[in-house]
Design a protein around this motif. Structure first.
Motif, PDB file in Angstrom:
ATOM      1  N   TYR A  73     -27.530  31.075  21.553  1.00 40.77           N
ATOM      2  CA  TYR A  73     -26.094  30.757  21.601  1.00 40.77           C
ATOM      3  C   TYR A  73     -25.221  32.001  21.738  1.00 40.77           C
ATOM      4  N   GLU A  74     -24.369  31.969  22.758  1.00 41.91           N
ATOM      5  CA  GLU A  74     -23.369  33.006  23.043  1.00 41.91           C
ATOM      6  C   GLU A  74     -23.964  34.400  23.230  1.00 41.91           C
ATOM      7  N   PHE A  75     -25.165  34.449  23.806  1.00 37.51           N
ATOM      8  CA  PHE A  75     -25.669  35.745  24.278  1.00 37.51           C
ATOM      9  C   PHE A  75     -25.110  35.925  25.689  1.00 37.51           C
ATOM     10  N   LEU A 123     -13.118  39.579  20.775  1.00 36.05           N
ATOM     11  CA  LEU A 123     -13.431  39.556  19.338  1.00 36.05           C
ATOM     12  C   LEU A 123     -14.920  39.876  19.187  1.00 36.05           C
ATOM     13  N   CYS A 124     -15.220  40.940  18.441  1.00 35.05           N
ATOM     14  CA  CYS A 124     -16.606  41.423  18.391  1.00 35.05           C
ATOM     15  C   CYS A 124     -17.522  40.404  17.707  1.00 35.05           C
ATOM     16  N   HIS A 125     -17.218  40.061  16.459  1.00 35.20           N
ATOM     17  CA  HIS A 125     -18.027  39.125  15.668  1.00 35.20           C
ATOM     18  C   HIS A 125     -17.183  37.924  15.257  1.00 35.20           C
ATOM     19  N   TYR A 126     -17.812  36.754  15.160  1.00 30.83           N
ATOM     20  CA  TYR A 126     -17.045  35.561  14.749  1.00 30.83           C
ATOM     21  C   TYR A 126     -16.535  35.674  13.315  1.00 30.83           C
ATOM     22  N   TYR A 127     -17.155  36.576  12.528  1.00 30.55           N
ATOM     23  CA  TYR A 127     -16.817  36.651  11.099  1.00 30.55           C
ATOM     24  C   TYR A 127     -15.943  37.862  10.751  1.00 30.55           C
ATOM     25  N   GLU A 128     -15.440  38.585  11.766  1.00 28.88           N
ATOM     26  CA  GLU A 128     -14.619  39.782  11.505  1.00 28.88           C
ATOM     27  C   GLU A 128     -13.455  39.839  12.481  1.00 28.88           C
ATOM     28  N   SER A 182     -17.161  46.119  24.077  1.00 27.85           N
ATOM     29  CA  SER A 182     -18.485  46.760  24.085  1.00 27.85           C
ATOM     30  C   SER A 182     -19.484  45.983  23.210  1.00 27.85           C
ATOM     31  N   CYS A 183     -18.988  45.163  22.272  1.00 31.23           N
ATOM     32  CA  CYS A 183     -19.909  44.339  21.467  1.00 31.23           C
ATOM     33  C   CYS A 183     -20.643  43.342  22.341  1.00 31.23           C
ATOM     34  N   THR A 184     -19.998  42.900  23.418  1.00 35.71           N
ATOM     35  CA  THR A 184     -20.578  41.880  24.288  1.00 35.71           C
ATOM     36  C   THR A 184     -21.363  42.498  25.448  1.00 35.71           C
TER      37      THR A 184
HETATM   38  O1  C5P Z   1     -23.269  43.339  16.190  1.00 32.41           O
HETATM   39  P1  C5P Z   1     -24.595  42.803  15.769  1.00 32.41           P
HETATM   40  O2  C5P Z   1     -25.757  43.642  16.312  1.00 32.41           O
HETATM   41  O3  C5P Z   1     -24.727  42.592  14.284  1.00 32.41           O
HETATM   42  O4  C5P Z   1     -24.717  41.373  16.442  1.00 32.41           O
HETATM   43  C1  C5P Z   1     -25.935  40.678  16.514  1.00 32.41           C
HETATM   44  C2  C5P Z   1     -26.343  40.510  17.964  1.00 32.41           C
HETATM   45  O5  C5P Z   1     -25.538  39.522  18.601  1.00 32.41           O
HETATM   46  C3  C5P Z   1     -26.152  41.748  18.814  1.00 32.41           C
HETATM   47  O6  C5P Z   1     -27.223  42.650  18.617  1.00 32.41           O
HETATM   48  C4  C5P Z   1     -26.064  41.186  20.213  1.00 32.41           C
HETATM   49  O7  C5P Z   1     -27.342  40.946  20.740  1.00 32.41           O
HETATM   50  C5  C5P Z   1     -25.351  39.865  19.979  1.00 32.41           C
HETATM   51  N1  C5P Z   1     -23.891  39.941  20.215  1.00 32.41           N
HETATM   52  C6  C5P Z   1     -23.382  39.600  21.475  1.00 32.41           C
HETATM   53  N2  C5P Z   1     -22.046  39.652  21.710  1.00 32.41           N
HETATM   54  C7  C5P Z   1     -21.181  40.007  20.740  1.00 32.41           C
HETATM   55  C8  C5P Z   1     -21.671  40.363  19.464  1.00 32.41           C
HETATM   56  C9  C5P Z   1     -23.038  40.323  19.236  1.00 32.41           C
HETATM   57  O8  C5P Z   1     -24.162  39.267  22.380  1.00 32.41           O
HETATM   58  N3  C5P Z   1     -19.871  40.005  20.977  1.00 32.41           N
END
Ligand code: C5P
Length: 314
Positions: free
Chosen positions: A249-251, A260-265, A271-273
């Protein structure tokens, strides 16, 4: 034996130095902090789904550290490692969900669908508290990187099986890694095991992330960053080893894609994505090539469907 390799006839023959430009598995000079040696010839972005699946199956078997592996011996390690193997702990798994931590999961309503899988893997500090409607409640495995030292405090770490990974030298030399892990987590692991002996907790072998990196690089024409794949990409490979079917899911981002980097922050960064430290763009291209689900599933749900590696005849 350097400079020599064995054919199937088992006769030692001279081989060209492993830095030449002869076709086949020829790797370049060590590069980057980890001394990565990338394939310099024969990289392709046109391999079939089957070819990529078979490369993953042959080259990226799941392996966790166990007593007697290199320097992992002695009383302290004997007490620390779980007595059961990872496969014994988890049993055979049919359907599995990989929940990335992407911000795009917010307001997805995917929680019930995610929880309907036999097993669910989550990453690092991804919490379900307050987000179960979007990400579900079930946590069967939590894969964390070695920098994650909140183990002791967070209740999120107390559910399911834990697996930790740490960026090792590309040589996969266990003694070198043991002396100089990227983050000094070995003592922390032992302390955690003493405090919570009932919770299964494994250390992923360093060959796993570099073998996976090799498959990503071998299937990408440009040079990818010489750093290990993201925790999420490693989690996908873990589940492909353990499960018959894997929903991710959501890769690959849906129409909800967001900075938004993380759903919980609240932190925002693209760059997170797409990655900066990890070769995430290329991880995602590779997963797109082996996806068995539809483009509509990606657009609407951010969902990719993969076969488990046991399902592939190679
Ligand atoms: O940031 P973190 O490594 O804890 O997130 C877990 C995984 O979720 C990442 O290693 C990445 O594979 C995936 N992710 C993503 N897109 C985001 C955040 C995380 O694909 N925006």
């Amino acid at each position: 034996q350097s400079g020599l390799y064995r054919h199937s006839t088992d006769q030692p023959v001279a081989c060209p130095p492993r830095t030449g430009n002869v076709s086949g598995d020829v790797r370049g000079k060590p590069s980057g902090y980890f001394g990565v040696r990338r394939m310099v010839e024969g990289r392709s972005e046109n391999r079939t789904r089957k070819e990529i699946m078979c490369a993953l199956k042959k080259q990226v078997p799941l392996s966790v550290m166990k007593l007697g592996d290199g320097p992992f011996s002695g009383d302290e390690w004997e007490r620390s490692f779980p007595s059961k193997s990872l496969e014994e702990t988890l049993g055979p798994l049919r359907s599995c969900a990989v929940v990335t931590s992407a911000g795009a999961l917010l307001n997805s309503g995917l929680g019930p669908e995610i929880d309907s899988h036999d097993a669910v893997i989550r990453f690092n500090s991804a919490t379900t508290t307050g987000y179960s409607q979007d990400v579900g409640n079930k946590t069967t495995i939590r894969l964390v990187n070695s920098k994650w030292n909140k183990f002791f405090r967070s209740p999120d770490y107390k559910t399911g099986t834990l697996i930790v990974w740490d960026p090792a030298p590309y040589s996969k030399n266990l003694t070198q890694w043991y002396k100089k892990p990227d983050f000094k987590f070995f003592k922390l692991y032992q302390q955690y095991r003493k405090l919570f002996p009932e919770q299964p907790f494994y250390i992923l072998g360093p060959a796993f992330h570099w073998n996976l990196w090799d498959v990503i690089q071998d299937n990408s024409v440009p040079n990818i960053v010489p750093n290990p794949p993201s925790t999420g990409m490693q989690g996908i490979a873990v589940m492909m080893n353990l499960c018959e079917k894997v929903s991710v899911y959501e890769f690959l981002p849906s129409h909800r894609r967001t900075s938004l980097c993380h759903y919980y922050e609240k932190h925002h960064s693209w760059s997170c994505t797409v990655g900066s430290y990890h070769p995430m763009k290329f991880e995602k291209l590779l997963i797109g090539r082996i996806n068995q689900g539809s483009d509509e599933d990606i657009a609407a749900l951010g969902k990719v469907t993969l076969n488990g590696l046991s399902q592939e005849k190679c």
